[in-house]
Design a protein around this motif. Structure first.
Motif, PDB file in Angstrom:
ATOM      1  N   GLY A 135       0.782  -1.230   0.000  1.00 53.06           N
ATOM      2  CA  GLY A 135       0.000   0.000   0.000  1.00 53.06           C
ATOM      3  C   GLY A 135       0.812   1.277   0.000  1.00 53.06           C
ATOM      4  O   GLY A 135       0.249   2.369   0.009  1.00 53.06           O
ATOM      5  N   GLY A 136       2.139   1.164   0.033  1.00 52.21           N
ATOM      6  CA  GLY A 136       2.972   2.358   0.046  1.00 52.21           C
ATOM      7  C   GLY A 136       3.482   2.700   1.433  1.00 52.21           C
ATOM      8  O   GLY A 136       3.083   2.108   2.437  1.00 52.21           O
ATOM      9  N   ARG A 137       4.362   3.690   1.497  1.00 55.25           N
ATOM     10  CA  ARG A 137       5.056   4.012   2.740  1.00 55.25           C
ATOM     11  C   ARG A 137       4.104   4.430   3.861  1.00 55.25           C
ATOM     12  O   ARG A 137       4.246   3.995   4.998  1.00 55.25           O
ATOM     13  CB  ARG A 137       6.067   5.141   2.475  1.00 55.25           C
ATOM     14  N   LYS A 138       3.124   5.282   3.560  1.00 50.82           N
ATOM     15  CA  LYS A 138       2.212   5.775   4.596  1.00 50.82           C
ATOM     16  C   LYS A 138       1.361   4.647   5.160  1.00 50.82           C
ATOM     17  O   LYS A 138       1.200   4.518   6.384  1.00 50.82           O
ATOM     18  CB  LYS A 138       1.321   6.877   4.029  1.00 50.82           C
ATOM     19  N   VAL A 139       0.783   3.841   4.271  1.00 47.32           N
ATOM     20  CA  VAL A 139      -0.050   2.709   4.720  1.00 47.32           C
ATOM     21  C   VAL A 139       0.794   1.733   5.525  1.00 47.32           C
ATOM     22  O   VAL A 139       0.349   1.217   6.561  1.00 47.32           O
ATOM     23  CB  VAL A 139      -0.686   2.004   3.501  1.00 47.32           C
ATOM     24  N   HIS A 140       2.016   1.492   5.072  1.00 48.35           N
ATOM     25  CA  HIS A 140       2.903   0.558   5.760  1.00 48.35           C
ATOM     26  C   HIS A 140       3.233   1.036   7.171  1.00 48.35           C
ATOM     27  O   HIS A 140       3.140   0.273   8.136  1.00 48.35           O
ATOM     28  CB  HIS A 140       4.194   0.397   4.946  1.00 48.35           C
ATOM     29  N   ARG A 141       3.579   2.310   7.319  1.00 54.93           N
ATOM     30  CA  ARG A 141       3.919   2.822   8.645  1.00 54.93           C
ATOM     31  C   ARG A 141       2.709   2.793   9.578  1.00 54.93           C
ATOM     32  O   ARG A 141       2.833   2.425  10.744  1.00 54.93           O
ATOM     33  CB  ARG A 141       4.457   4.256   8.540  1.00 54.93           C
ATOM     34  N   THR A 142       1.543   3.175   9.057  1.00 52.44           N
ATOM     35  CA  THR A 142       0.327   3.114   9.869  1.00 52.44           C
ATOM     36  C   THR A 142       0.043   1.687  10.311  1.00 52.44           C
ATOM     37  O   THR A 142      -0.388   1.437  11.439  1.00 52.44           O
ATOM     38  CB  THR A 142      -0.876   3.675   9.088  1.00 52.44           C
ATOM     39  N   GLN A 143       0.305   0.735   9.416  1.00 52.85           N
ATOM     40  CA  GLN A 143       0.103  -0.674   9.755  1.00 52.85           C
ATOM     41  C   GLN A 143       1.042  -1.110  10.868  1.00 52.85           C
ATOM     42  O   GLN A 143       0.645  -1.825  11.796  1.00 52.85           O
ATOM     43  CB  GLN A 143       0.303  -1.542   8.521  1.00 52.85           C
ATOM     44  N   LEU A 144       2.290  -0.710  10.811  1.00 52.62           N
ATOM     45  CA  LEU A 144       3.236  -1.066  11.871  1.00 52.62           C
ATOM     46  C   LEU A 144       2.804  -0.472  13.209  1.00 52.62           C
ATOM     47  O   LEU A 144       2.927  -1.126  14.257  1.00 52.62           O
ATOM     48  CB  LEU A 144       4.641  -0.589  11.496  1.00 52.62           C
ATOM     49  N   GLU A 145       2.291   0.734  13.183  1.00 53.14           N
ATOM     50  CA  GLU A 145       1.797   1.349  14.418  1.00 53.14           C
ATOM     51  C   GLU A 145       0.608   0.566  14.970  1.00 53.14           C
ATOM     52  O   GLU A 145       0.458   0.413  16.181  1.00 53.14           O
ATOM     53  CB  GLU A 145       1.404   2.807  14.165  1.00 53.14           C
ATOM     54  N   ARG A 146      -0.241   0.052  14.072  1.00 48.70           N
ATOM     55  CA  ARG A 146      -1.383  -0.760  14.523  1.00 48.70           C
ATOM     56  C   ARG A 146      -0.896  -2.032  15.199  1.00 48.70           C
ATOM     57  O   ARG A 146      -1.451  -2.447  16.226  1.00 48.70           O
ATOM     58  CB  ARG A 146      -2.282  -1.101  13.331  1.00 48.70           C
ATOM     59  N   VAL A 147       0.120  -2.664  14.643  1.00 49.05           N
ATOM     60  CA  VAL A 147       0.672  -3.874  15.255  1.00 49.05           C
ATOM     61  C   VAL A 147       1.174  -3.560  16.662  1.00 49.05           C
ATOM     62  O   VAL A 147       0.887  -4.294  17.622  1.00 49.05           O
ATOM     63  CB  VAL A 147       1.823  -4.448  14.394  1.00 49.05           C
ATOM     64  N   LEU A 148       1.905  -2.463  16.807  1.00 47.02           N
ATOM     65  CA  LEU A 148       2.426  -2.084  18.128  1.00 47.02           C
ATOM     66  C   LEU A 148       1.289  -1.788  19.101  1.00 47.02           C
ATOM     67  O   LEU A 148       1.357  -2.141  20.287  1.00 47.02           O
ATOM     68  CB  LEU A 148       3.331  -0.859  17.995  1.00 47.02           C
ATOM     69  N   GLU A 149       0.240  -1.174  18.606  1.00 45.55           N
ATOM     70  CA  GLU A 149      -0.919  -0.858  19.453  1.00 45.55           C
ATOM     71  C   GLU A 149      -1.614  -2.130  19.921  1.00 45.55           C
ATOM     72  O   GLU A 149      -1.926  -2.284  21.107  1.00 45.55           O
ATOM     73  CB  GLU A 149      -1.891   0.010  18.653  1.00 45.55           C
ATOM     74  N   ARG A 150      -1.865  -3.044  19.014  1.00 41.92           N
ATOM     75  CA  ARG A 150      -2.597  -4.265  19.356  1.00 41.92           C
ATOM     76  C   ARG A 150      -1.797  -5.177  20.284  1.00 41.92           C
ATOM     77  O   ARG A 150      -2.376  -5.860  21.139  1.00 41.92           O
ATOM     78  CB  ARG A 150      -2.976  -5.024  18.087  1.00 41.92           C
ATOM     79  N   THR A 151      -0.498  -5.192  20.127  1.00 41.16           N
ATOM     80  CA  THR A 151       0.309  -6.068  20.982  1.00 41.16           C
ATOM     81  C   THR A 151       0.476  -5.510  22.385  1.00 41.16           C
ATOM     82  O   THR A 151       1.112  -6.146  23.233  1.00 41.16           O
ATOM     83  CB  THR A 151       1.688  -6.337  20.350  1.00 41.16           C
TER      84      THR A 151
END
Length: 272
Positions: free
Chosen positions: A173-189
């Motif tokens: 999805g590109g850099r912005k989508v990727h970074r937001t996704q990584l933040e979601r992983v950190l949030e959920r864990t």
């Protein structure tokens, strides 16, 4: 959806349900905004149901049937909506997840579906060949997001992920989508019942055949689910499940610790 007519049946089922929902809403003299407020959703979600772009979960259908005085007409669609909610090869897993006590998974290709943002999920599914229609894509994305209630269920099932380093690094999805996704992983864990370990790319391990899901049911009993290239198999044979469990246990010892994994993702997300 699949090529055996499932996509066409799903489309018809969704259009019929959406039309019925709209009819009963109008008979009750409710706007989409008002119905959404009473059901706990935004008006655009109600619109997506009526336009057959998203499949409501059974509890929502039950509440809508009662609220709109549909006398069971909407409720009668639940089995059919449940049948077409997911691709045929995938349908057993979400049903089992709804009742599981424990869920473990090894995800080799991308961020696990239970942790995906909407934009990331759309990017992943957007690369499907043959391509989904826009309506099918929206239905599958919505269904994937609906499954994520597992992480925040009141009974707090234990959920553990082993995710390949390369899957986390792939910028879907590109850099912005990727970074937001990584933040979601950190949030959920950060949830007490959710944990994740990163499998380094340079580690040889026994999970190279494809993704693995292990579920502990309320019986209790362990079941396995293996998937690869749009093919999947539910594994109930106790010896085969035991083999999958041993494989997963070995991978847990080879992956980074949960703290090391968090630090790796924070660095990947640009936090440090």
């Amino acid at each position: 959806m699949n090529s055996d007519g499932g996509g066409e049946r799903a489309s018809v089922a969704l259009r019929v349900f959406g039309g019925q929902l709209k009819l009963f809403r109008e008979l009750a003299s409710l706007s989409r905004e008002e119905l959404g407020r009473r059901l706990g959703y935004a008006s655009h979600t109600i619109k997506s149901y009526e336009l057959a772009q998203r499949i409501p979960d059974p509890a929502t259908v039950e509440r809508a049937d009662e609220l709109l005085g549909a006398n069971g007409v909407l409720r009668a669609a639940i089995p059919l909506l449940d049948e077409v909610r997911y691709p045929k090869f995938f349908r057993d897993l979400p049903k089992l997840e709804m009742k599981c006590m424990t869920r473990y998974s090894h995800d080799p290709h991308c961020v696990p579906g239970l942790l995906q943002t909407e934009d990331y999920a759309r990017a992943v599914m957007g690369w499907r060949v043959p391509a989904f229609t826009e309506g099918e894509l929206e239905c599958h994305v919505g269904a994937r997001l609906d499954r994520q209630v597992l992480l925040t269920r009141e009974d707090h099932p234990a959920v553990h992920f082993i995710v390949e380093q390369s899957a986390l690094e792939r910028p879907m999805g590109g850099r912005k989508v990727h970074r937001t996704q990584l933040e979601r992983v950190l949030e959920r864990t950060q949830l007490r019942n959710v944990s994740l370990q990163v499998m380094p790319t340079d580690v040889e391990h026994p999970g190279l055949d494809g993704s693995i899901v292990l579920l502990e049911t309320t019986e209790p009993r362990w079941l396995g689910y293996v998937e690869g290239n749009a093919e999947s198999q539910l594994v109930s044979d106790r010896q085969k499940v035991r083999n999958l469990t041993q494989r997963y246990a070995m991978m847990r010892t080879q992956a980074l610790s949960t703290r090391e994994s968090t630090e790796f993702i924070e660095k990947l997300a640009g936090r440090v």
